[in-house]
Motif scaffolding. Structure first.
Motif, PDB file in Angstrom:
ATOM      1  N   GLY A 203       0.809  -1.221   0.000  1.00  0.00           N
ATOM      2  CA  GLY A 203       0.000   0.000   0.000  1.00  0.00           C
ATOM      3  C   GLY A 203       0.838   1.265   0.000  1.00  0.00           C
ATOM      4  N   THR A 204       2.086   1.140   0.420  1.00  0.00           N
ATOM      5  CA  THR A 204       2.960   2.313   0.480  1.00  0.00           C
ATOM      6  C   THR A 204       3.125   2.973  -0.884  1.00  0.00           C
ATOM      7  OG1 THR A 204       4.129   1.279   2.304  1.00  0.00           O
ATOM      8  CG2 THR A 204       5.248   3.091   1.220  1.00  0.00           C
ATOM      9  N   VAL A 205       3.101   2.172  -1.952  1.00  0.00           N
ATOM     10  CA  VAL A 205       3.305   2.782  -3.281  1.00  0.00           C
ATOM     11  C   VAL A 205       2.191   3.775  -3.606  1.00  0.00           C
ATOM     12  CG1 VAL A 205       4.638   0.846  -4.176  1.00  0.00           C
ATOM     13  CG2 VAL A 205       2.167   0.933  -4.579  1.00  0.00           C
ATOM     14  N   ALA A 206       1.001   3.530  -3.082  1.00  0.00           N
ATOM     15  CA  ALA A 206      -0.090   4.472  -3.330  1.00  0.00           C
ATOM     16  C   ALA A 206       0.150   5.776  -2.572  1.00  0.00           C
ATOM     17  CB  ALA A 206      -1.424   3.861  -2.940  1.00  0.00           C
ATOM     18  N   ASP A 207       0.787   5.674  -1.407  1.00  0.00           N
ATOM     19  CA  ASP A 207       1.172   6.892  -0.680  1.00  0.00           C
ATOM     20  C   ASP A 207       2.228   7.655  -1.446  1.00  0.00           C
ATOM     21  OD1 ASP A 207      -0.424   6.255   1.397  1.00  0.00           O
ATOM     22  OD2 ASP A 207       1.174   5.700   2.788  1.00  0.00           O
ATOM     23  N   LEU A 208       3.197   6.903  -1.980  1.00  0.00           N
ATOM     24  CA  LEU A 208       4.335   7.539  -2.638  1.00  0.00           C
ATOM     25  C   LEU A 208       3.928   8.186  -3.949  1.00  0.00           C
ATOM     26  CD1 LEU A 208       7.117   4.879  -2.028  1.00  0.00           C
ATOM     27  CD2 LEU A 208       6.940   7.125  -0.983  1.00  0.00           C
ATOM     28  N   CYS A 209       2.908   7.645  -4.593  1.00  0.00           N
ATOM     29  CA  CYS A 209       2.469   8.178  -5.886  1.00  0.00           C
ATOM     30  C   CYS A 209       2.052   9.641  -5.715  1.00  0.00           C
ATOM     31  CB  CYS A 209       1.295   7.363  -6.424  1.00  0.00           C
ATOM     32  SG  CYS A 209       0.808   7.869  -8.066  1.00  0.00           S
ATOM     33  N   PRO A 210       2.735  10.553  -6.417  1.00  0.00           N
ATOM     34  CA  PRO A 210       2.410  11.971  -6.223  1.00  0.00           C
ATOM     35  C   PRO A 210       1.106  12.372  -6.900  1.00  0.00           C
ATOM     36  CG  PRO A 210       4.169  11.736  -7.837  1.00  0.00           C
ATOM     37  CD  PRO A 210       3.849  10.359  -7.364  1.00  0.00           C
ATOM     38  N   VAL A 211       0.589  11.481  -7.759  1.00  0.00           N
ATOM     39  CA  VAL A 211      -0.682  11.756  -8.433  1.00  0.00           C
ATOM     40  C   VAL A 211      -1.645  10.606  -8.135  1.00  0.00           C
ATOM     41  CG1 VAL A 211       0.346  13.171 -10.228  1.00  0.00           C
ATOM     42  CG2 VAL A 211       0.208  10.716 -10.553  1.00  0.00           C
ATOM     43  N   GLY A 212      -2.710  10.514  -8.878  1.00  0.00           N
ATOM     44  CA  GLY A 212      -3.710   9.489  -8.589  1.00  0.00           C
ATOM     45  C   GLY A 212      -3.546   8.222  -9.410  1.00  0.00           C
ATOM     46  N   ALA A 213      -2.319   7.933  -9.837  1.00  0.00           N
ATOM     47  CA  ALA A 213      -2.112   6.748 -10.669  1.00  0.00           C
ATOM     48  C   ALA A 213      -2.229   5.468  -9.850  1.00  0.00           C
ATOM     49  CB  ALA A 213      -0.754   6.816 -11.353  1.00  0.00           C
ATOM     50  N   LEU A 214      -1.722   5.492  -8.628  1.00  0.00           N
ATOM     51  CA  LEU A 214      -1.849   4.334  -7.754  1.00  0.00           C
ATOM     52  C   LEU A 214      -2.707   4.753  -6.569  1.00  0.00           C
ATOM     53  CD1 LEU A 214       1.867   3.133  -7.787  1.00  0.00           C
ATOM     54  CD2 LEU A 214      -0.030   2.097  -8.996  1.00  0.00           C
TER      55      LEU A 214
END
Lengths: 532, 436
Positions: A203-214
């Motif tokens: 789930g961390t990758v969704a936090d790291l994503c600066p936009v709404g891609a993840l």
């Protein structure tokens, strides 16, 4: 500071936008500018990941350099003069250009995007570009709404190819599920052949994503983030004490994001903790006291509770109470004048190497605080198991169960229930209305969850941190510290720490000589490592 | 026709030059035997003295590049031959690899000895199937003869060479992208700093990356002697250069010329002039990555590094694409813009998005849907790409597109039909939207 940060203690002096600053050698310009309150915008840079240098929005002008430099990949040098978008038109134009480029193929579906409202691209565009599009062509189409793992969903069109997610999976979890495929404006984030993004920190990758891609699958289309209230909390899942930001709307948790704390969780969080917040808010909730399994008035229940405390006591405490509560309980029990012994429900768990990256081998968020308060010591697991055995064998006469997790769910078997039933004096503070214990206990008061209280926690490595209240407690429940104070008052005992919620922590910090000089505002900024 | 000294191509027409026996019968592998007896540093000095510059496009002095490799490094040192010849209009390395593969191998061995490398790689363009077979055979022959492997030529020096085929990405000709690709990753240029190949190249070790022609020329430098080699060419551009001549000419092909040879004369004599008796319109020199030169700009321009730079273009890889008077410059620009949009690695934002955007605008112009301000828009977008990217690809996108619209503005303006046509969003022209 970043990992790639200071290598030496040598300091260098430089100027950013005409402001002189002295920072440790090895720092990059983004971090250096931060120290004087200048924000250099960035998408791909993250203090705990390698430098990719691909988004190009952090360009700055360095005196003497023919081209603009990217701040993320430029280390401070003695005598350097740096100009950001605030003072250089060239830099401001280059930044506006980068934003224009990113947006030409961006779907601009902000109206239905979960990231909207907390999106770096929105914020930066508003701040640094905010002009009409000159793009008259068709946008590049890519994959939409593709689940790439149990918790994360990918929107390829929104992706700005910053590769933060790829670098996280390559460098932190070292699982390498993600990669970039294709070229030019057709590049896409993609799963490696035959893989799913299912590592314990996915789930961390969704936090790291600066936009709404993840985005987080469990929380898709939950709410517009601006309708939610966010609290800066500490995850109670284990004793790592990950810093997080929890958004709540109408009493429901709608999003949990990791919060940057280099000393604890960097900006990572495990899926178990992140998506497991609900287990700390049992439903249905116990909102009225119980006497012998039936509802009773608070005054009657409190009187009954007082009776239970008259005699030798076995006390089970939950591992997720506040430090203040452990301290109050310790003081109360010692002033009560009865013989007592306290155990904390601590049980070790085995973790695989990937889980062990972030997760601590326990479910006991705050056991260190109980140790700090002097309530428990030694081998917590052994004394808990021994005491549980005494209850099973019916050798306990007075039992106090303090907190919903004071007895682990898995330990509440028939023998324990029978043992408790045979004890002459039993009382508890619980929060679930469906606890199996309620029927065998003499008196039960409705307590609160750790997420409903604000106060201090000490994580497994001894870091004192402040957690804010995440959700409002249900009407009728009382926090554990309030219950201790009320019981003390009933016995005529004066406790060192009292007062209402807003003063509780400050009051405690003032009264605890080992924590002299600490304040809530200080502890809210990443916490303090204690030595004990 | 100019009487050029044929150094690199001296034996190219021999039918058995690609075989080990044929190569050796014409003096092959005698240079490396001699070089193996030299001090490695002395070998680098020789190359420096010869004035040899990189033939791949950038023209960096070869000896200087070699001297950057740290001596007695505790890490292995690698030599990589860049045979990923992908620049549009360039096909000179192909000829060497196909017809004279041992020359390329011998050049690499010289470099390997000079920088004390025990392992080298030939990174060959994936589409080069026949050259791949030839080089593969040559390597096998060398291993069998003891010219590669342990204790080569009985000198006590060991060197192993591996042939690797690319997967068809233009950007893998950029040396750091090539190294990424060779390591098995997606071919994308690396950040500099910290990844300077001489210090942190392949697998993080010191690495020399040289173009095929450069390495082949090294053999000739030692064969003739550095002083003699430096006599050829001009003061700053020494030696001979292979030129891949293509386009609207009577005799396309690879020509070896002495640097400093007049460009107009080269087209008229070597290339046999423009075909069908037509007039010359423009020339792309150095591949597609530099501005196009109009016919009237060619007077006095010579084929060497400094003369072409002074003319606003560059020698680059030595490609020459000649366009006759009937050429539609918009079509040519479309072709090249599409190429760059297709080949941008997609790493940094300005190039990833900008290359595609530029191509789409050109395509729209070609389709007759141009609007007022499109040319200014291309200029502006190119300005936003150039100088803002990790590698020089972004600059190439901009230089190529700007070259066409600046040199032939009237051709592009003529394609914008219905001047004054309004934009969909109500703006009168795109220029209004430019300001912040």
């Amino acid at each position: 500071m970043s990992e790639a940060g200071p290598l030496h203690n040598e300091m260098v002096t430089l100027k950013i936008d005409g402001r002189a600053l002295t920072v440790p050698q090895g720092l990059n310009l983004i971090e250096a500018a931060k120290t004087v309150g200048i924000e250099i915008p960035h998408f791909c840079y993250h203090p705990h990941l390698s430098v990719a240098g691909n988004c190009r929005i952090c360009q700055v002008k360095v005196k003497g350099s023919p081209k603009l430099e990217i701040a993320c990949n430029t280390k401070v040098r003695e005598g350097m003069e740096v100009f950001t978008h605030l003072t250089s038109k060239e830099v401001a134009e280059a930044q506006a250009a980068v934003l224009e480029f990113i947006l030409i193929n961006h779907p601009l579906d902000c109206t239905v995007c979960d990231e909207s409202g907390r999106c770096k691209l929105q914020d930066y565009h508003y701040k640094y570009n905010a002009r009409d599009s000159r793009f008259l062509e068709n946008k590049v189409r890519k994959v939409k709404a593709k689940p790439i793992g149990p918790y994360v969903i990918l929107d390829g069109e929104r992706c700005i190819a910053c590769t933060r997610c790829i670098r996280f999976c390559d460098e932190i979890t070292k699982t390498g599920e993600l990669g970039l495929v294709g070229r030019g404006d057709r590049v896409e984030i993609s799963l490696s052949e035959g893989r799913r993004l299912d590592n314990p920190l996915s789930g961390t990758v969704a936090d790291l994503c600066p936009v709404g891609a993840l985005t987080h699958r469990p929380w898709r289309f939950n709410t517009r983030i601006w309708f939610a209230k966010e609290a800066e909390a500490v995850c109670p899942g284990c004793s790592t004490g990950c810093n997080c930001r929890v958004a709540v709307r109408d009493g429901e948790i709608v999003l949990v994001r990791a919060r940057l704390n280099p000393a604890v969780n960097k900006e990572w969080m495990c899926d178990e903790g992140r998506y497991g917040f609900k287990r700390f808010l049992p439903k249905p909730r116990l909102v009225r006291p119980l006497i012998d399994g039936s509802f009773a008035e608070w005054t009657v229940a409190a009187a009954r509770f007082k009776q239970v405390l008259q005699g030798e006591l076995l006390v089970f405490v939950a591992p997720d109470l506040l430090l203040e509560e452990y301290a109050l309980l310790k003081e109360f029990l010692s002033k009560l004048g009865q013989k007592y012994s306290v155990v904390l429900s601590y049980r070790r768990r085995t973790l695989n190497a990937l889980q062990a990256l972030l997760i601590s081998p326990d479910y006991a968020a705050d056991f260190r605080a109980a140790e700090f308060a002097g309530l428990v010591a030694g081998d917590l697991e052994a004394s808990y198991n021994e005491t549980l055995q005494r209850v099973r064998e019916g050798k306990a006469d007075g039992v106090l169960i303090f907190g919903q997790r004071a007895l682990l769910e898995e330990d509440i078997d028939d023998h324990v229930l029978q043992g408790l039933g045979r004890a002459s004096r039993t009382a508890a503070v619980l929060s679930s209305a469906e606890s199996k214990l309620s029927s065998v206990l003499g008196v039960v008061l409705p307590g609160q969850s750790i997420l409903e209280k604000a106060g201090l926690l000490i994580n497994g490595s001894g870091r004192l941190q402040y957690t804010s209240r995440v959700v409002e407690p249900p009407w009728g429940t009382k926090p554990e510290w309030w219950i201790i104070n009320a019981l003390a008052a009933a016995f005529g005992i004066k406790l060192g720490v009292s007062g209402d919620e807003s003063q509780l922590t400050e009051h405690y910090l003032k009264n605890e000589p080992r924590l002299a000089g600490l304040t809530v505002s200080l502890l809210s900024k990443g916490g303090v490592a204690l030595k004990f | 026709m100019g009487n050029h000294r044929q150094i690199l191509l001296a034996n190219i027409k021999e039918a058995d030059q690609h075989t080990l026996a044929g190569y050796e019968s014409r003096g092959g592998y005698s240079v490396i035997r001699r070089v193996l007896g030299m001090e490695p540093l002395k070998a680098i000095e020789e190359v420096k003295k010869s004035g040899l510059r990189g033939r791949g496009g950038a023209g960096f002095p070869t000896g200087v590049k070699w001297s950057y490799v740290p001596r007695n490094s505790r890490k292995p040192v690698y030599v990589v031959q860049n045979a990923d010849e992908g620049e549009p209009g360039t096909f000179k390395d192909r000829l060497l690899l196909e017809r004279d593969p041992h020359l390329c191998i011998e050049g690499m061995l010289i470099c390997a000895w000079a920088v004390q490398s025990r392992r080298s790689f030939i990174y060959m363009r994936g589409e080069y199937c026949f050259p791949y077979m030839r080089v593969n055979q040559a390597l096998a022959d060398c291993y069998r003869a003891g010219y590669l492997g342990d204790n080569i030529f009985g000198s006590g020096f060991s060197h192993h060479m591996t042939l690797h085929r690319g997967a068809g990405a233009y950007i893998c000709g950029e040396e750091t992208a090539l190294l990424e690709s060779l390591e098995g990753k997606k071919g994308q240029p690396r950040l500099k700093p910290p990844f300077f190949p001489a210090l942190a190249g392949l697998y993080g070790c010191p690495t020399v990356v040289n173009n095929t022609e450069t390495l082949a020329a090294c053999v000739r430098v030692f064969e003739l002697g550095a002083e003699a080699y430096a006599q050829i060419g001009t003061a700053k551009s020494k030696g001979t250069k292979l030129i891949s001549a293509a386009g609207h000419i009577n005799r396309p092909g690879v020509y070896e010329i002495e640097l400093g040879y007049p460009l107009e004369r080269f087209i008229a004599e070597e290339c046999g002039g423009v075909w069908h008796g037509r007039k010359l319109k423009a020339v792309l020199v150095g591949g597609s990555s530099f501005p196009v030169l109009r016919a009237d700009e060619l007077a006095g321009v010579n084929l060497d590094y400094e003369s072409l730079q002074a003319a606003g273009s560059a020698l680059g890889s030595g490609a020459l694409i000649v366009m006759d008077e009937t050429t539609d410059m918009l079509a040519a620009a479309c072709n090249i813009a599409r190429f760059y949009a297709h080949e941008s690695c997609g790493q940094c934002t300005p190039c990833r998005e900008g290359a595609g955007w530029v191509a789409k605008i050109f395509d729209r112009l070609a389709a007759g849907r141009g609007v007022v301000g499109d040319i200014e828009l291309i200029e502006s977008v190119c300005g936003q790409i150039a100088g803002h990217t990790i590698c020089a690809f972004g600059d190439a996108v901009a230089l190529a597109a700007q070259g066409f619209i600046r040199k032939f503005p009237e051709e592009f303006k003529a394609r914008i039909k219905g001047a004054g046509k309004h934009l969909p969003n109500g703006a009168e022209d795109v220029s209004r939207l430019k300001g912040v």
